[in-house]
Design a protein around this motif. Structure first.
Motif, short mmCIF file in Angstrom:
data_model
loop_
_atom_site.label_atom_id
_atom_site.label_comp_id
_atom_site.label_asym_id
_atom_site.label_seq_id
_atom_site.Cartn_x
_atom_site.Cartn_y
_atom_site.Cartn_z
N SER A 32 0.64 -1.82 0.39
CA SER A 32 0.01 -0.06 -0.34
C SER A 32 0.71 1.26 0.12
O SER A 32 1.89 1.29 0.89
CB SER A 32 -0.91 0.02 1.42
OG SER A 32 -0.09 0.07 2.25
N MET A 33 0.28 2.65 -0.54
CA MET A 33 1.04 3.08 -0.74
C MET A 33 -0.01 4.66 -0.72
O MET A 33 -0.81 4.47 -0.84
CB MET A 33 1.85 3.88 -2.18
CG MET A 33 3.39 2.38 -2.25
SD MET A 33 3.91 3.15 -3.79
CE MET A 33 2.98 2.68 -4.87
N GLN A 34 0.79 5.90 0.27
CA GLN A 34 0.20 7.19 -0.34
C GLN A 34 0.69 8.34 -0.45
O GLN A 34 2.07 7.89 -0.57
CB GLN A 34 -0.46 7.93 1.31
CG GLN A 34 -1.43 6.61 2.54
CD GLN A 34 -3.02 6.20 1.92
OE1 GLN A 34 -3.08 7.21 1.35
NE2 GLN A 34 -2.74 5.44 1.86
N MET A 35 0.38 8.82 -1.87
CA MET A 35 1.10 9.77 -2.96
C MET A 35 0.76 11.33 -2.73
O MET A 35 -1.04 11.03 -2.71
CB MET A 35 0.69 9.17 -4.17
CG MET A 35 1.46 8.19 -3.66
SD MET A 35 1.69 7.22 -5.79
CE MET A 35 2.61 7.82 -6.47
N THR A 43 4.48 12.44 -5.35
CA THR A 43 5.93 12.04 -4.40
C THR A 43 5.61 11.28 -3.62
O THR A 43 4.48 10.90 -2.53
CB THR A 43 6.58 12.91 -3.20
OG1 THR A 43 6.69 14.17 -4.27
CG2 THR A 43 6.80 12.84 -2.32
N VAL A 44 5.72 10.05 -2.70
CA VAL A 44 5.59 8.74 -2.03
C VAL A 44 5.32 8.99 -0.60
O VAL A 44 6.65 9.87 -0.58
CB VAL A 44 6.47 7.64 -2.60
CG1 VAL A 44 5.87 6.56 -1.73
CG2 VAL A 44 6.12 6.90 -3.58
N LYS A 45 4.64 9.23 -0.28
CA LYS A 45 5.01 9.42 1.36
C LYS A 45 4.99 8.57 2.59
O LYS A 45 5.04 8.91 3.37
CB LYS A 45 3.59 10.40 1.75
CG LYS A 45 3.12 12.07 1.57
CD LYS A 45 4.46 13.04 1.00
CE LYS A 45 4.34 13.99 0.52
NZ LYS A 45 5.65 14.75 0.89
N LYS A 46 4.20 7.75 1.93
CA LYS A 46 4.01 5.71 3.00
C LYS A 46 4.12 5.33 2.46
O LYS A 46 2.88 5.21 1.38
CB LYS A 46 3.03 6.79 4.34
CG LYS A 46 3.37 5.48 4.66
CD LYS A 46 1.48 5.99 5.74
CE LYS A 46 1.38 4.84 6.92
NZ LYS A 46 0.51 4.43 7.33
N VAL A 47 4.63 4.32 2.49
CA VAL A 47 4.93 2.93 1.93
C VAL A 47 4.93 2.24 3.30
O VAL A 47 5.11 1.53 3.61
CB VAL A 47 6.27 2.71 1.25
CG1 VAL A 47 6.23 1.17 0.56
CG2 VAL A 47 6.31 3.76 -0.20
N LEU A 99 11.63 8.81 -4.65
CA LEU A 99 10.00 9.09 -4.18
C LEU A 99 9.72 9.86 -5.12
O LEU A 99 8.50 9.95 -4.54
CB LEU A 99 10.09 8.36 -2.89
CG LEU A 99 10.28 6.55 -2.69
CD1 LEU A 99 10.24 7.27 -1.47
CD2 LEU A 99 9.99 5.76 -3.45
N LYS A 100 9.95 10.69 -5.57
CA LYS A 100 9.42 12.11 -5.80
C LYS A 100 9.49 12.47 -7.97
O LYS A 100 10.54 11.43 -8.62
CB LYS A 100 10.41 13.63 -5.68
CG LYS A 100 10.42 13.88 -4.35
CD LYS A 100 12.04 14.93 -4.05
CE LYS A 100 11.99 14.84 -3.03
NZ LYS A 100 13.17 15.75 -2.60
N ASN A 101 7.73 12.85 -7.79
CA ASN A 101 7.47 12.83 -9.32
C ASN A 101 7.61 11.44 -9.55
O ASN A 101 7.88 11.23 -10.99
CB ASN A 101 8.66 13.44 -10.45
CG ASN A 101 9.17 15.22 -9.64
OD1 ASN A 101 7.69 15.52 -9.30
ND2 ASN A 101 10.06 15.44 -9.28
N VAL A 102 6.45 10.67 -9.54
CA VAL A 102 6.99 8.96 -9.29
C VAL A 102 5.34 8.83 -9.91
O VAL A 102 4.03 10.31 -10.12
CB VAL A 102 7.35 8.21 -9.15
CG1 VAL A 102 8.92 7.85 -8.72
CG2 VAL A 102 6.98 8.17 -7.34
N LEU A 103 4.32 7.40 -10.51
CA LEU A 103 3.37 7.17 -10.49
C LEU A 103 3.50 5.49 -10.37
O LEU A 103 4.29 5.43 -9.88
CB LEU A 103 3.01 7.58 -12.32
CG LEU A 103 2.43 8.69 -12.69
CD1 LEU A 103 2.31 8.47 -14.23
CD2 LEU A 103 1.64 9.65 -11.99
N ASP A 104 1.98 5.29 -10.07
CA ASP A 104 2.47 3.79 -9.32
C ASP A 104 1.77 3.59 -10.37
O ASP A 104 1.51 3.89 -11.99
CB ASP A 104 1.01 3.82 -8.20
CG ASP A 104 -0.53 4.11 -9.62
OD1 ASP A 104 -0.75 3.17 -9.58
OD2 ASP A 104 -0.74 5.33 -9.25
N PRO A 105 2.08 2.00 -10.96
CA PRO A 105 1.85 1.01 -12.27
C PRO A 105 0.67 1.44 -12.38
O PRO A 105 0.28 1.38 -13.63
CB PRO A 105 2.85 -0.33 -12.06
CG PRO A 105 3.00 0.06 -10.30
CD PRO A 105 2.75 1.03 -10.08
#
Length: 290
Positions: free
Chosen positions: A133-136, A140-144, A164-170
């Protein structure tokens, strides 16, 4: 099947299964969790989301054998979106194990760009059970949270805060913003992705435009054909043979189809030639709301 892809010959099944099993297991593990998750939004079987703005059903083939089918549902709201996939692959003798899973993503739409807020993946199979699980926020990914945690961390390239900056989830990355529609520019881009474990890029480039259709006849028209190349960044084991082979593979391509009159494109077909043969995902159903 297109030129260069393996055609399955039933009399060759015993030899094919014996030679493909070991390579397929590693490639399916890596590709389905990373590049194929991006390109195919998971080739999984599930319950149709009849109220979705877009509903697509796919079939998955490995070395010419049908090993699964799947659905992708996408909803666009007022400044928000949701993407869902759930279900599993079916065992085929000793070639592929049973597995099921679910993926859910929610986020905001700003200026036509999808910005994920939450990502949740749940996988259960004979070979692997786990959740991510991820919170973005704003790329930016804030929590994994990864359960169980990754192993062999001393062999992996460290994931840094900058990664973990300027990314997308798949899954979000499987819906392509395309304000210029089926132009070469819609292919030419780099997807910077993080799946909760590994950070990687998928480089896309224009190859051609062609006609295509789904077997249900609901989609028939032009699609973009894009080349795709995988580049590992961090979280991976650089000495792993599968990673090296995937990074050097130049056969991967994806066909992108319009989502009605919306400024987005989605995968209609994707393929890659692996050492053991081909992996192909092909959309067979395409349904727009309304």
């Amino acid at each position: 099947m297109r030129s260069g892809e393996m055609v399955f010959d039933p009399p060759q099944m015993p030899a094919l299964l014996s030679s493909a099993r070991r390579g397929l297991t590693e490639w399916m593990d890596q590709i389905m969790r990373t590049v194929f998750l991006t390109l195919f939004a998971l080739a999984v079987a599930g319950t149709p989301a009849l109220s979705a703005d877009l509903y697509m059903k796919y079939k998955l083939f490995a070395v010419g054998l049908p090993i699964g089918s799947g659905v992708l549902s996408v909803d666009f709201g007022d400044g928000a979106y949701a993407i869902k996939a759930n279900g599993g692959t079916a065992a085929f003798g000793k070639l592929v194990s049973d597995g099921k899973g679910s993926v859910n993503v929610r986020g905001n739409i700003t200026g036509g760009t999808l910005q994920p807020d939450s990502f949740a993946l749940n996988v259960k199979s004979d070979d692997e059970n786990g959740t991510i699980s991820m919170q973005m926020r704003e790329g930016t990914v804030k929590k994994v949270a990864v359960n169980p945690p990754q192993d062999r961390m001393n062999q992996r390239i460290k994931v840094t805060s900058d990664h973990l900056k300027n990314v997308l989830d798949p899954l979000t990355a499987a819906v392509f913003p395309a304000p210029k529609g089926l132009s070469a520019e819609s292919c030419n881009r780099t997807l910077e992705l993080f799946d909760g474990k590994e950070r990687y890029n998928v480089h896309l480039s224009y190859k051609s435009k062609r006609r295509a259709k789904t077997s249900d006849g609901r989609f028939k028209g032009d699609v973009l054909v894009c080349r795709a190349r995988y580049e590992p960044v961090s979280g991976h084991r650089p000495k792993r043979k599968t990673i090296q082979e995937l990074a050097n593979n130049k056969s991967m391509e994806i066909w992108l189809a319009p989502v009605g009159d919306k400024p987005y494109l989605v995968p209609l077909r994707a393929s890659i030639r692996a050492p053991f043969g081909s992996l192909v995902v092909q959309a067979e159903k395409y349904k727009l709301k309304g």
